[in-house]
Design a protein around this motif. Structure first.
Motif: not given
Length: 616
Positions: A384-387, A399-406, A531-536
């Motif tokens: 929901p946050r990413m959407s 990107a921050a949430d993708l990094s956090r999730g990984a 697409r979303v920039g650097p994902i950390g």
């Protein structure tokens, strides 16, 4: 490259509902087993997963369970009706339902394995159970959650009648289509058997075909359940779709128990007469049909009365086709991988020390159990946050949430992977060595589980990145990524099939899955960055390094603890339980201590995220 800021409102809703089965490719049916899924195959990363014999997505042979229904856990979904409860209540109900579903699904698998074993009859049952899942996922599964649910939500908001007429027409068309396809599939059962089990003896193929005649109608009831669940989701009712699969599991557990009482455990193919076949196939079909029937009271509760209705031109079928085209491509490519996987596993006749479909399914279940309980919770919390961030053009937040999730996925799944790696033998003995499962069967499954341990974290990360594309929303890129991923998986599996002995077929297939998961995660990360920039990735790499160090230390601790026990390499069941307990405690304590010393903060973040998701 400038990020694409256009967001299609039609695909904004229901992003969480993409089934794991669609993105994994297993042989074990997840939607009704460990979850396991709606959410599963199953079917159930960017097509980097395995599919299972019971209905699954690409790489494995099984299913994994639902991520939470049809995308109803997203802020974009239609607000709950008065009887639907608040967001916190819905999340809690879904979480509890998911856990109970996975738990009963696990017991279901143990019961089936105990009754049939992991030999030829178990393989035949798993192969026959895969057919309806494969066809359903190909024709409706992925399209339903990625297209139909969002469209139903939009119609409910925009149409003057609240989307009632549209929903009636859609259900009418879908039921007619499912009925026709199911009839054709039943007629084609011998051809399906020849496709996936052509390497096995004639009596084995006959058993698969006879079971398929009874089990292929499952696809009709699976599709009906998914459609009715979508209707309930769009009306703010979430409990019934999450709890209905539990009824399926209970029916199959009772069926397995009845089989043991009446016919005994571990039958040979020669002992599979009309009675055992009717009980196995009919009982499995009855479970799925009962799951669908269990949704009718909930439909009446929300005031929906389905009436047959024509006028299918009003459905705007070209629009549905356009929206679902890429998801269909994704699922179709994944099913190619599943066909190859099943064909290879069915080339093993389970004579002597060879492991086939049933053994692979058991291991894949353990892989998907860990992923479903831990990684899916993280994905559903972040989606929901990413959407919302993607909708607002805040791609840095995505990107921050993708990094956090990984990072969180790796930190929490690592100790589970260590348990699978170090304690594979006592774990399999403890969980599955009942009834028809012998000690040598457990040894073969343990060998596959060791490789599955190495695939767990890459699989979770690839899944997260795939859902990152869905949040943008973008179904095209995952579909395109899935093509090279499945191609590499198939090539590795075929190469290892020819290079290794037949006793290591399942091990080689799991290695191919693991390689494809890593590739899927890498390709998806590269494309998401555009697409979303650097994902950390640097921070992700640092966390992965710390997690690897902590996992290695914990693994050494667990290994030393078990080595101190005075038992041979072939422990009894009680010895395996004690060995698993001692080693598991050593691994847990070692990992927690090292994670504190290395300051792996993501573990605390996961706890806080899940608590927030449950509204606590």
């Amino acid at each position: 490259m400038e990020p694409n800021r256009r967001v299609d409102p039609v695909t904004k809703v229901g992003e969480i509902g993409i089934k794991e089965e669609h993105v994994t490719g297993r042989v074990y049916r997840s939607a009704h087993s460990d979850d396991p899924g709606p959410i599963a195959p199953p079917a159930r990363g960017s097509g980097a997963g395995p599919a299972g014999p019971a209905g699954a997505p690409a790489p494995g042979v099984g299913g994994a369970g639902a991520v939470g229904g049809a995308g109803v856990d997203s802020p974009a979904a239609v607000p709950p009706e008065p009887d639907g409860g608040g967001t916190a209540t819905n999340s809690a109900v879904m979480a509890l339902g998911g856990l109970v579903s996975r738990g009963t699904g696990f017991v279901r698998t143990v019961a089936i394995v105990a009754a049939l074993g992991v030999g030829a009859v178990g393989d035949a049952y798993g192969t026959a159970q895969f057919f309806p899942s494969m066809i359903y996922e190909l024709l409706l599964g992925g399209i339903l959650t990625s297209v139909l649910v969002p469209v139903l939500v939009r119609r409910r908001k925009d149409d003057q009648d609240g989307g009632e007429a549209y929903t009636h027409r859609l259900l009418t068309l879908a039921v007619l289509a499912l009925g026709v396809v199911t009839l054709l599939a039943v007629i084609a059962a011998p051809l399906l058997t020849a496709l996936l089990a052509g390497e096995r003896p004639a009596d084995y193929q006959r058993l698969v075909t006879l079971l398929s005649y009874l089990m292929l109608p499952m696809m009709f009831f699976t599709g009906l359940s998914a459609l009715l669940g979508a209707v309930l989701n769009t009306r703010g009712h979430f409990a019934a779709p999450m709890w209905a699969p539990i009824l399926n599991n209970l029916v199959v557990i009772a069926m397995a128990g009845a089989f043991v009482v009446i016919f005994g455990s571990g039958p040979t193919i020669g002992e599979m007469g009309a009675g055992p076949i009717l009980l196995l196939g009919g009982g499995t079909l009855l479970g799925v049909a009962g799951s669908a029937a269990g949704l009718w009271p909930a439909l009446r509760k929300v005031g929906f009365r389905w009436r047959w209705r024509g006028g299918f031109r009003e459905l705007d079928l070209p629009e549905l086709g356009r929206l679902g085209a890429w998801m269909f491509c994704y699922v179709a490519v994944s099913q190619v991988g599943v066909v190859v996987l099943l064909r290879l596993l069915n080339s093993v006749d389970n004579a002597g020390d060879k492991a086939g479909v049933a053994s692979y399914n058991v291991v894949y279940l353990l892989l998907m159990m860990a992923h479903g309980i831990i990684a899916v919770s993280i994905i559903t919390a972040l989606m929901p946050r990413m959407s919302a961030a993607a909708h607002d053009g805040r791609f840095g937040a995505v990107a921050a949430d993708l990094s956090r999730g990984a990072r969180m996925s790796a930190a929490v799944l690592a100790p589970v992977a260590v348990v699978y790696l170090v304690l594979a033998q006592p774990l399999v003995i403890t969980l599955f060595q009942y009834g028809a499962v012998r000690a040598d069967d457990a040894e073969r499954m343990a060998a596959v589980l060791v490789v599955a341990a190495l695939a767990l974290v890459p699989f979770a990360v690839s899944q997260l990145f795939t859902f990152g594309f869905y949040a943008l929303p973008d179904t095209r890129t995952p579909a395109l990524v899935n093509i090279p991923v499945v191609a590499v998986r198939v090539l590795v599996q075929l190469g290892l099939f020819w290079a290794l002995s037949s006793s290591l077929t399942a091990v080689g297939i799991m290695i191919g899955n693991a390689v494809s998961y890593v590739l899927a995660a890498g390709l998806s990360a590269w494309l998401l960055r555009r697409r979303v920039g650097p994902i950390g990735l640097r921070r992700v790499a640092v966390t992965f390094g710390k997690v690897t160090a902590a996992a290695a230390g914990a693994g050494l601790s667990g290994w030393l603890a078990t080595m101190a026990l005075p038992w041979s390499d072939a422990p009894t069941w009680w010895q395996a339980v004690l060995k698993l307990t001692v080693g598991g405690v050593a691994i847990a304590v070692g990992y927690l201590g090292l994670s504190r010393a290395l300051r792996i903060r993501e573990i605390d973040e996961v706890v806080n995220l899940v608590r927030a998701k449950l509204g606590r």
